[in-house]
Design a protein around this motif. Sequence first.
Motif, PDB file in Angstrom:
ATOM      1  N   LEU A   1      10.254  -8.625  -7.872  1.00  0.00           N
ATOM      2  CA  LEU A   1       9.451  -8.208  -8.791  1.00  0.00           C
ATOM      3  C   LEU A   1       9.547  -6.608  -9.115  1.00  0.00           C
ATOM      4  O   LEU A   1       9.686  -5.894  -8.414  1.00  0.00           O
ATOM      5  CB  LEU A   1       8.073  -8.354  -8.350  1.00  0.00           C
ATOM      6  CG  LEU A   1       7.516  -9.872  -8.559  1.00  0.00           C
ATOM      7  CD1 LEU A   1       5.776 -10.119  -8.156  1.00  0.00           C
ATOM      8  CD2 LEU A   1       7.586 -10.539  -9.791  1.00  0.00           C
ATOM      9  N   THR A   2       9.370  -6.254 -10.264  1.00  0.00           N
ATOM     10  CA  THR A   2       9.469  -4.950 -10.872  1.00  0.00           C
ATOM     11  C   THR A   2       8.288  -4.581 -11.827  1.00  0.00           C
ATOM     12  O   THR A   2       7.939  -5.454 -12.558  1.00  0.00           O
ATOM     13  CB  THR A   2      10.764  -4.620 -11.518  1.00  0.00           C
ATOM     14  OG1 THR A   2      10.848  -3.145 -11.735  1.00  0.00           O
ATOM     15  CG2 THR A   2      11.157  -5.332 -12.908  1.00  0.00           C
ATOM     16  N   ALA A   3       7.771  -3.264 -11.771  1.00  0.00           N
ATOM     17  CA  ALA A   3       6.911  -3.084 -12.792  1.00  0.00           C
ATOM     18  C   ALA A   3       7.503  -1.828 -13.877  1.00  0.00           C
ATOM     19  O   ALA A   3       7.638  -0.878 -13.229  1.00  0.00           O
ATOM     20  CB  ALA A   3       5.529  -2.582 -12.032  1.00  0.00           C
ATOM     21  N   LEU A   4       7.831  -2.368 -14.745  1.00  0.00           N
ATOM     22  CA  LEU A   4       8.857  -1.698 -15.834  1.00  0.00           C
ATOM     23  C   LEU A   4       7.940  -0.288 -16.161  1.00  0.00           C
ATOM     24  O   LEU A   4       7.001  -0.241 -16.445  1.00  0.00           O
ATOM     25  CB  LEU A   4       8.993  -2.309 -16.806  1.00  0.00           C
ATOM     26  CG  LEU A   4      10.232  -1.658 -17.806  1.00  0.00           C
ATOM     27  CD1 LEU A   4      11.372  -1.738 -17.071  1.00  0.00           C
ATOM     28  CD2 LEU A   4      10.175  -2.689 -19.159  1.00  0.00           C
ATOM     29  N   GLY A   5       8.607   0.894 -15.475  1.00  0.00           N
ATOM     30  CA  GLY A   5       8.169   2.247 -15.981  1.00  0.00           C
ATOM     31  C   GLY A   5       6.831   2.647 -15.011  1.00  0.00           C
ATOM     32  O   GLY A   5       6.476   3.689 -15.198  1.00  0.00           O
ATOM     33  N   LEU A   6       6.668   1.823 -14.167  1.00  0.00           N
ATOM     34  CA  LEU A   6       5.627   2.421 -12.981  1.00  0.00           C
ATOM     35  C   LEU A   6       6.182   2.167 -11.611  1.00  0.00           C
ATOM     36  O   LEU A   6       6.306   1.255 -11.129  1.00  0.00           O
ATOM     37  CB  LEU A   6       4.492   1.220 -13.095  1.00  0.00           C
ATOM     38  CG  LEU A   6       3.710   1.387 -14.429  1.00  0.00           C
ATOM     39  CD1 LEU A   6       2.584   0.162 -14.514  1.00  0.00           C
ATOM     40  CD2 LEU A   6       3.116   2.789 -14.656  1.00  0.00           C
ATOM     41  N   PRO A   7       6.336   3.179 -11.041  1.00  0.00           N
ATOM     42  CA  PRO A   7       6.890   3.260  -9.519  1.00  0.00           C
ATOM     43  C   PRO A   7       6.152   2.871  -8.588  1.00  0.00           C
ATOM     44  O   PRO A   7       4.765   2.857  -8.804  1.00  0.00           O
ATOM     45  CB  PRO A   7       7.250   5.001  -9.376  1.00  0.00           C
ATOM     46  CG  PRO A   7       7.273   5.666 -10.355  1.00  0.00           C
ATOM     47  CD  PRO A   7       6.452   4.667 -11.457  1.00  0.00           C
ATOM     48  N   MET A   8       6.528   2.071  -7.614  1.00  0.00           N
ATOM     49  CA  MET A   8       5.863   1.157  -6.682  1.00  0.00           C
ATOM     50  C   MET A   8       6.036   2.111  -5.328  1.00  0.00           C
ATOM     51  O   MET A   8       6.960   2.300  -4.906  1.00  0.00           O
ATOM     52  CB  MET A   8       6.221  -0.169  -6.478  1.00  0.00           C
ATOM     53  CG  MET A   8       6.322  -0.958  -7.686  1.00  0.00           C
ATOM     54  SD  MET A   8       6.972  -2.466  -7.143  1.00  0.00           S
ATOM     55  CE  MET A   8       6.442  -3.824  -8.512  1.00  0.00           C
ATOM     56  N   ARG A   9       4.614   2.226  -4.730  1.00  0.00           N
ATOM     57  CA  ARG A   9       4.728   2.843  -3.240  1.00  0.00           C
ATOM     58  C   ARG A   9       4.366   1.580  -2.468  1.00  0.00           C
ATOM     59  O   ARG A   9       3.094   1.214  -2.299  1.00  0.00           O
ATOM     60  CB  ARG A   9       3.802   3.922  -3.113  1.00  0.00           C
ATOM     61  CG  ARG A   9       3.979   4.663  -1.983  1.00  0.00           C
ATOM     62  CD  ARG A   9       3.218   6.043  -1.773  1.00  0.00           C
ATOM     63  NE  ARG A   9       1.707   6.073  -2.095  1.00  0.00           N
ATOM     64  CZ  ARG A   9       0.815   6.135  -1.199  1.00  0.00           C
ATOM     65  NH1 ARG A   9       1.147   6.052   0.107  1.00  0.00           N
ATOM     66  NH2 ARG A   9      -0.651   6.093  -1.435  1.00  0.00           N
ATOM     67  N   VAL A  10       5.343   1.600  -1.609  1.00  0.00           N
ATOM     68  CA  VAL A  10       5.156   0.419  -0.649  1.00  0.00           C
ATOM     69  C   VAL A  10       4.647   0.855   0.731  1.00  0.00           C
ATOM     70  O   VAL A  10       5.139   1.645   1.162  1.00  0.00           O
ATOM     71  CB  VAL A  10       6.332  -0.420  -0.023  1.00  0.00           C
ATOM     72  CG1 VAL A  10       6.099  -1.528   0.883  1.00  0.00           C
ATOM     73  CG2 VAL A  10       6.972  -0.970  -1.365  1.00  0.00           C
TER      74      VAL A  10
ATOM     75  N   PRO B   1      -1.264   5.547 -21.259  1.00  0.00           N
ATOM     76  CA  PRO B   1      -2.046   4.269 -21.427  1.00  0.00           C
ATOM     77  C   PRO B   1      -1.307   3.479 -22.523  1.00  0.00           C
ATOM     78  O   PRO B   1      -0.519   3.570 -23.297  1.00  0.00           O
ATOM     79  CB  PRO B   1      -3.476   4.882 -22.409  1.00  0.00           C
ATOM     80  CG  PRO B   1      -3.805   6.189 -22.038  1.00  0.00           C
ATOM     81  CD  PRO B   1      -2.132   6.525 -21.749  1.00  0.00           C
ATOM     82  N   GLY B   2      -1.310   1.854 -22.093  1.00  0.00           N
ATOM     83  CA  GLY B   2      -0.714   1.030 -22.790  1.00  0.00           C
ATOM     84  C   GLY B   2      -0.773  -0.287 -21.819  1.00  0.00           C
ATOM     85  O   GLY B   2      -1.159  -0.333 -20.758  1.00  0.00           O
ATOM     86  N   THR B   3       0.372  -1.122 -22.302  1.00  0.00           N
ATOM     87  CA  THR B   3       0.748  -2.308 -21.808  1.00  0.00           C
ATOM     88  C   THR B   3       2.033  -2.278 -20.906  1.00  0.00           C
ATOM     89  O   THR B   3       2.837  -1.847 -21.451  1.00  0.00           O
ATOM     90  CB  THR B   3       0.516  -3.501 -22.615  1.00  0.00           C
ATOM     91  OG1 THR B   3      -0.572  -3.529 -23.035  1.00  0.00           O
ATOM     92  CG2 THR B   3       1.037  -4.813 -21.820  1.00  0.00           C
ATOM     93  N   TYR B   4       2.145  -2.470 -19.694  1.00  0.00           N
ATOM     94  CA  TYR B   4       3.370  -2.719 -18.861  1.00  0.00           C
ATOM     95  C   TYR B   4       3.509  -3.856 -18.217  1.00  0.00           C
ATOM     96  O   TYR B   4       2.499  -4.973 -18.374  1.00  0.00           O
ATOM     97  CB  TYR B   4       3.232  -1.672 -17.774  1.00  0.00           C
ATOM     98  CG  TYR B   4       3.239  -0.179 -18.234  1.00  0.00           C
ATOM     99  CD1 TYR B   4       4.243   0.786 -18.176  1.00  0.00           C
ATOM    100  CD2 TYR B   4       1.886   0.380 -18.516  1.00  0.00           C
ATOM    101  CE1 TYR B   4       4.142   2.127 -18.473  1.00  0.00           C
ATOM    102  CE2 TYR B   4       1.522   1.566 -18.944  1.00  0.00           C
ATOM    103  CZ  TYR B   4       2.604   2.516 -18.791  1.00  0.00           C
ATOM    104  OH  TYR B   4       2.523   3.879 -19.502  1.00  0.00           O
TER     105      TYR B   4
END
Length: 406
Positions: A320-329, A371-374
Amino acid sequence: MKGIHTTFVLAGTALLWAAGAGQPAQAAVLVQCPGDLNGDAVHDERFDETQPENVRCMHLAAGDGFARMGDGSVQYVFSFADITGTPERRAMQAGMLAAQSPAPTIVLKENEEFYLTLTNVGMVMRPDLFDPHTVHFHGFPNASAILDGVPDASISVNMGASLTYFYKLAEPGTYMYHCHVEATEHMQMGMLGNLYVKPAQNGTPMTYEGREYTQFVYNDGDGSTGYDVEYPIQIGSFDHLFHEASLATQPLGFAAMRDTYPLLNGRGYPDTVHPGALPALDEEFGGKVVQEVSSLVEAEQGQKILLRISNLNITNFYTLTALGLPMRVVGEGARLLRGPDGKDLDYLTGSVTLGGGEAVDVIIDTAQAEPGTYFLYTTNLNYLSNNDEDFGGMMTEIRIAEATAL
């Protein structure tokens, strides 16, 4: 009084004897919950006006039903239904054709005592099946194997019978649960759900990087796992031919299993972004609301989003990826990512890959996001479909609104 926590009862397999005269073995629905006088798994004020804060009860039914896929087709499933609040005498009827997709989300707190009664209501559409069921609290360190739900070392629940599991919730984190009887079949058929335990640190204000938090993923001691909003996201998928064969009483093709409906919380896109429960099924499929867990993620700019991601798929690894939003595990396998010397081992990534039975805790900081939809979606691009229909499947939206003025 019901619910002494040092006991548990499997009514369906107990032999009932009366004053030396043997009686036939018989099944019965039996709920155990401290302070519950009528068997509905709810504390009764007539017993005690004050319910202990550290005691939780729940009643699940195990059986069959149907679920609607993203292309509008309806699939036959096995799963659990939450019938907490239903008296024992009505439990069987309440649980029939009520299978939830995914199974009801269970949210608990560290140090709680959790009484979970499982009643097997049988298969309405397959009366020839007499499958027992269990609840396996995946990844949780049970004090006794007999309550773990793995049939090799514990008890399975037969039709018309109940078993009350007891858990002392000593460790927070993101878990999951599923039936462990004939696990490949029952999990493919949908007997899986979200489950997580909130830490004792919750409610204690802590400041981290200039912001104060009162909600945390773990007992981190420094506020580093603080967040504002949280969403459970469970990866799953269906092989519609396997499900159709089960409903039609045909041989099940385990070796040929190929999932055709990739899912997040039991839904394919665009149903993943439908807020709240999906509409009730038609009467021919039971007429009940059975898909209550949305996968839509919403936050305001500047908030931190906690995604409790788990995978109970039995055929594939998924990314899974969140396009344009870095993930911190910050956590994996219901454990805070800290070294033995206390070193912080969390990490930033653009995607997470999970196999069956794995879970990760991901924090997304929206401070720098417009702000917007990712989109949160699988990079296994062939799974962005609902069977033969493209532009669906394992995808949902993260909607970030403008921050409201304080």
